[in-house]
Motif scaffolding. Structure first.
Motif, short mmCIF file in Angstrom:
data_model
loop_
_atom_site.label_atom_id
_atom_site.label_comp_id
_atom_site.label_asym_id
_atom_site.label_seq_id
_atom_site.Cartn_x
_atom_site.Cartn_y
_atom_site.Cartn_z
N THR B 552 -39.15 -5.93 20.69
CA THR B 552 -37.77 -6.09 21.11
C THR B 552 -37.50 -7.49 21.64
OG1 THR B 552 -37.68 -3.75 21.70
CG2 THR B 552 -36.02 -5.15 22.68
N LEU B 553 -38.49 -8.01 22.40
CA LEU B 553 -38.26 -9.31 23.04
C LEU B 553 -38.37 -10.49 22.07
CD1 LEU B 553 -40.21 -8.81 26.39
CD2 LEU B 553 -37.75 -8.70 26.01
N GLY B 681 -34.13 0.77 11.59
CA GLY B 681 -35.36 0.11 12.03
C GLY B 681 -35.28 -0.55 13.40
N ILE B 682 -34.14 -0.50 14.07
CA ILE B 682 -34.04 -1.11 15.40
C ILE B 682 -34.87 -0.29 16.39
CG2 ILE B 682 -32.47 -1.58 17.35
CD1 ILE B 682 -32.08 -3.58 15.16
N GLU B 683 -35.90 -0.92 16.96
CA GLU B 683 -36.77 -0.17 17.88
C GLU B 683 -36.17 -0.11 19.27
OE1 GLU B 683 -40.90 -0.47 17.68
OE2 GLU B 683 -40.92 -1.23 15.63
N SER B 684 -36.56 0.91 20.03
CA SER B 684 -35.97 1.11 21.36
C SER B 684 -36.95 1.90 22.22
CB SER B 684 -34.63 1.84 21.21
OG SER B 684 -34.78 2.95 20.36
N GLU B 757 -33.40 -3.45 26.54
CA GLU B 757 -33.88 -4.36 27.57
C GLU B 757 -34.16 -3.67 28.90
OE1 GLU B 757 -31.26 -7.74 27.91
OE2 GLU B 757 -31.46 -8.25 25.79
N HIS B 758 -33.41 -2.62 29.20
CA HIS B 758 -33.51 -2.03 30.53
C HIS B 758 -34.07 -0.61 30.59
CE1 HIS B 758 -31.40 -5.39 32.49
NE2 HIS B 758 -30.76 -5.48 31.34
N ILE B 796 -28.96 -8.52 19.49
CA ILE B 796 -29.04 -7.39 18.56
C ILE B 796 -28.87 -7.90 17.12
CG2 ILE B 796 -26.60 -6.64 18.57
CD1 ILE B 796 -29.51 -4.19 18.80
N GLN B 797 -28.06 -8.95 16.96
CA GLN B 797 -27.90 -9.52 15.62
C GLN B 797 -29.24 -10.08 15.11
OE1 GLN B 797 -25.12 -9.36 13.69
NE2 GLN B 797 -26.54 -10.08 12.10
#
Lengths: 102, 835
Positions: B552-553, B681-684, B757-758, B796-797
């Motif tokens: 993510t980072l 595919g956006i990880e969280s 992020e949080h 996010i982009q």
């Protein structure tokens, strides 16, 4: 007790930090190559619900079963749950090959 | 035969008999050589669920508790279809006679197989658990064709079969079981009339007013109810029932009769063996009959002049008996039970416990009645404890009331809380008042007693320590609040356990500090984090969480060490219990085509996929796939990964929207496809399940998704966040209302990035939104109170741009052995003499 020594092939077949399952006769044996360079070998199946330990995440001499996160010590076979442990085998590196004793 | 074992003969193989054996095995698994007699030709089944079998909601096979294999596995000899008739106490043997195949198991005159040899089993101890048989009120003509009792699986079968030939059915008995039978008959398409001798239904559990209201409810469902009707005669005509005659001279035309008018204990074997029998087999507080070596348990027992026909008291009796007979606790005593019950009739909510009417002058009675909705609530308080309660039509607080009633807990001063719940939503019952056997963790089956022990004896004073010791809270986690309350109750206060705030256990930093350090030091791999922030100590339990955070980072820049991933993310498929995997191709917005379906079908056939299943997210799941086949299947499918295996954006469900639906006000399909294309595919920190709904009717369940968009009149979309409909159920909170699809994508992406992020690792959005609060989230994400929105949108982009379909690794594995199954070792060279 008689022991057999088996060459499992090149150590490069196991990526660093991963495990791999080998079929020795009828036995499934998981061999791990920790990032520190240590090799470990234990029975592949978790005594809890038969999870494939070779697919588990490893580190600091431990593996975490992918099914229910039971942990096992790779050197002693001791498990995180009471009454659960796994068989441990001797494994070493020899000229770039993995050599297993069963 | 093992001469050292104590010989235990159990007479009766119903719920009580099997339960007591289970309890004994738990305490002493190989002390006894156990023999059981069961007059029914099966293993043991859950009689309480018979009404479900009759109404078709469960198959007979589903209600078996102990199949025949259970007896075999536990070394129990079961004489199924054999009735024990006498205990020869001089010779110490139990004598049994095999019953005719179709004999009615509980009938006193059930026919034995003629000339069959009697079976004799020697004993040291006997447990009688013969249960009870239905009571048939005196009437002429019962027993002919079309008359039934409702007690066994066979009864159920026969009732259901006969009902097919009938237009009308009468049920004699308006008690708990009679009403359940009536409701069951209704599902077989007959017109049902319930006949009750008393002036109201369920006289043992209800007062007059609630009885009347229940009658209205039943009649609303299409079941006729006649009270004060005593049947004197069943009149036949040409081999079929024609009508019933009543004592008051009236009659009722009907085609079949089911009698469910209470039960009577089965005591013949006790009487024939010279044991003391009153209404039931008389037992002391240790469940002993008048013979020290013979015990009894269940509905056949009379204990302190009371008979019990419900399951809870019988479970308690079984425990006491097992404690005594195994010597586990030779002083165990059963002191009687308080009774509470729930009616299991589809469409009727009813719970009742204890007294239905006040009996002492100081009894306090609290009543609420709302006839138009069929809601009635009544509670009798005696000496500040619940002496009885009735909840009809609305039973939300029944669980708490029942716990307080059973344990004799003191009731709160605001009595209304017990009938309606507290206005603040706080629990009414303090954890202090819960009994030790109350289950707290429903995932791992941990009781209050076990947790209390960990707190008091094991000195576990934080939620995580209790979890490590007992496993409580380690399943879905929803009981952690209760665990914390228990620590407060028994240890004063909950210890601050800093590790509970660590993002992962192996790196001693909270998420915000960890993120700051990772960025400051430019750490781009999991091993770099261990090296710099954990004293070079690798921790396997922390790897997966760190990998997710780093990805993510550092979108696109992250040094992706594959060994830090969970197996699912290494092979891009979900591991199953047998070690196989599942393959879920992406189906954007749940819309597919005949060609795509054909391709999926061909792949499923080619690789012998054992199960193809529709998922809850409007996709197809190919289950039971071997690891080696994964890359080949992906290539043949030619569809991107659906990410059904990872902590990431999963899917966006949609309804049919404006294209075909006559109510749709927004194009939910198109929006869902746009969402899925953008965020795949956006990880969280945990999975994100989404939905779009074309109107507020919510067919796609968008209100209860991690993120949901709901079209409203005027061409606008409402965006909901933090919804859940899994182990926890929560309606999402409204973040904002926007006018275009582009704005939906913008705000959804902004929330996702903030959550990425949080959010704590493995914290779902419903927990996250509750923790931060919807008002602060609106300020941050809509009003831009912190001035971070532009950055969130840019981040996010970047993540969207870095998306690569992981199934492309089918062409070139990322590391050796990624998709290999077990390797045959004996085919390789033996190194025995290699030194």
């Amino acid at each position: 007790m008689s022991t057999t020594t088996i060459n499992l092939g090149s150590i490069e077949n196991i990526a660093l930090g991963h495990g791999r399952c080998y079929l020795v006769g009828d036995e499934e044996i998981a061999v791990f190559r920790q990032r520190s360079g240590h090799l470990f070998a234990i029975q592949n199946r978790c005594p809890h619900r038969n999870g494939t330990l070779s697919e588990g995440v490893i580190g600091a001499g431990k593996v975490i079963c992918p099914l229910h996160s039971h942990k096992f010590d790779l050197a002693s076979g001791a498990g995180s749950e009471a009454d659960e442990c796994v068989k441990v085998y001797t494994v070493r590196e020899l000229d770039g090959d993995i050599v297993l004793t069963v | 035969m093992n001469q050292n074992k104590t010989k235990l003969v159990v007479v009766g193989n119903g719920m009580a008999g099997a339960r007591v054996v289970e309890e004994i095995l738990k305490r002493a698994s190989d002390r006894f050589e156990i023999v059981m007699f069961g007059a029914e030709p099966y293993g043991n089944y859950n009689r309480i669920l018979l009404s479900n079998v009759l109404n078709g909601s469960q198959a007979a096979s589903e209600i078996f508790m102990n199949p025949l294999a259970w007896y075999r596995d536990n070394g129990i000899k079961l004489h199924a279809g054999v009735r024990a008739t006498r205990i020869d106490r001089q010779r110490k043997v139990v004598i049994g006679a095999p019953l005719e195949k179709d004999a009615l198991a509980y009938a006193a005159d059930a026919a034995a197989v003629p000339d069959a040899a009697l079976i004799e089993e020697p004993y040291d101890h006997v447990i009688i658990a013969t249960g009870s048989r239905p009571f048939v009120p005196p009437m002429e003509g019962f027993g002919g064709p079309g008359t039934f009792l409702f007690r066994t699986l066979d009864d159920c079968d026969q009732i259901a079969n006969y009902a097919k030939t009938c237009k009308e059915a009468a049920v004699i008995g308006g008690g708990l079981l009679g009403l359940e039978a009536a409701r069951g008959l209704l599902t077989h398409g007959v017109e049902v009339t319930v006949l009750e001798a008393a002036p109201q239904l369920m006289i043992a559990q209800l007062d007059f007013e609630s009885g009347k209201m229940l009658r209205d409810t039943m009649e609303g469902m299409g079941i006729q109810v006649m009270c004060e009707k005593i049947t004197t005669k069943i009149v036949y005509d040409d081999g079929r029932i024609r009508r019933l005659d009543f004592k008051d001279g009236s009659t009722l035309e009907t085609d079949m009769v089911v009698v469910s008018a209470g039960i009577r204990p089965i005591t013949e074997i006790a009487a024939a063996s010279g044991l003391t029998v009153n209404k039931g087999i008389v037992c002391d507080d240790q469940m002993r009959t008048s013979d020290r070596d013979i015990f009894a348990v269940g509905e056949c027992v009379e204990h302190r002049h009371k008979l019990y026909g419900l399951v809870d008291p019988i479970w308690d009796q079984a425990k006491t008996l097992a404690d005594v007979i195994t010597g586990f606790n030779p002083k165990a005593e059963y002191l009687g039970s308080r009774l509470g019950t729930k009616l299991k009739v589809m469409g009727v909510e009813l719970a009742s416990m204890g007294d239905t009417k006040p009996s002492l002058p100081d009894d306090e009675v609290i009543v609420y009645s709302e006839p138009s909705r069929g809601v009635y609530k009544k509670m009798i308080v005696r000496e500040n404890q619940i002496a009885g309660a009735i909840l009809l039509g609305e039973t939300d607080t029944a669980g708490v009331l029942m716990q307080m009633f059973m344990t004799g807990a003191a009731v709160p001063s605001r009595r209304a809380d017990l009938l309606f719940g507290t206005s603040s939503g706080m629990p009414v019952l303090s954890v202090f008042d819960l009994p030790d056997h109350a289950q707290i963790c429903n995932c791992n089956g941990i009781s209050k007693g076990e947790i209390k022990e960990a707190i008091v004896i094991g000195k576990c004073h934080s939620v995580s320590k209790v979890g490590a010791c007992t496993k409580a809270g380690l399943g879905c986690g929803s009981c952690k609040v209760l665990v914390a309350q228990l620590i407060e109750a028994y240890a004063g206060e909950v210890d601050d356990d800093p590790t509970e705030d660590y993002y992962v256990p192996g790196v001693p930093l909270e998420k915000a500090q960890l993120v700051a350090e990772i960025k400051r030091r430019g750490l781009k791999s999991v091993s770099a984090v261990f090296r710099e922030l954990a004293g070079d100590k690798e921790d396997p339990g922390s790897k997966v969480g760190l990998a997710s955070l780093l990805k993510t980072l550092w979108p696109g820049e992250y040094d992706d060490e594959r060994d830090a991933r969970f197996v699912n993310d290494r092979v891009h498929a979900n591991i199953q219990k047998d070690g196989t995997f599942s393959v879920v191709p992406r189906i954007y917005g749940g819309v597919t085509s005949p060609a795509e379906l054909r391709r999926i079908a061909e792949v499923a056939e080619k690789y012998n996929v054992p199960m193809v299943k529709f998922t809850g997210g409007q996709r197809l799941d190919l289950l039971g796939v071997k690891k080696d086949d994964l890359p080949k299947m992906w290539k043949d499918l030619g569809i991107p990964s659906g990410h059904a295996y990872t902590k990431a954006f999963r899917t966006c469900k949609s309804c049919v929207g404006t294209d075909f639906c006559r109510y749709g006000v927004g194009d939910s399909i198109k929006l869902a496809q746009e969402i899925e294309h953008r965020f795949q595919g956006i990880e969280s920190p945990h999975k994100m399940k989404l939905a779009t709904a074309g109107c507020p009717r919510n067919c796609s369940e968008a209100y209860v998704k991690d993120l949901g968009a709901v079209a409203i009149e005027g061409g606008k979309w409402e965006i909901y966040i933090g919804g859940a409909a899994g182990g926890s159920v929560r309606k999402g909170d409204l973040l904002c209302t926007v006018a275009t699809h582009a704005d939906v994508l913008k705000y959804m992406g902004r929330f996702m990035q903030y959550y990425r992020e949080h959010g704590k690792y493995l914290e779902r959005t419903y927990g996250f939104v509750e923790r931060i609060g919807i008002e602060p989230l609106k300020m941050i994400l809509v009003e831009d109170s912190e001035g971070i929105c532009a950055r969130l949108d840019a981040e996010i982009q970047k993540a969207v741009d870095a998306y690569k379909d992981p199934w492309k690794e089918a062409e070139l594995p990322a590391y050796p052995g990624q998709f290999n199954g077990p390797e045959l070792a004996h085919a390789l060279e033996l190194a025995e003499n290699n030194g």
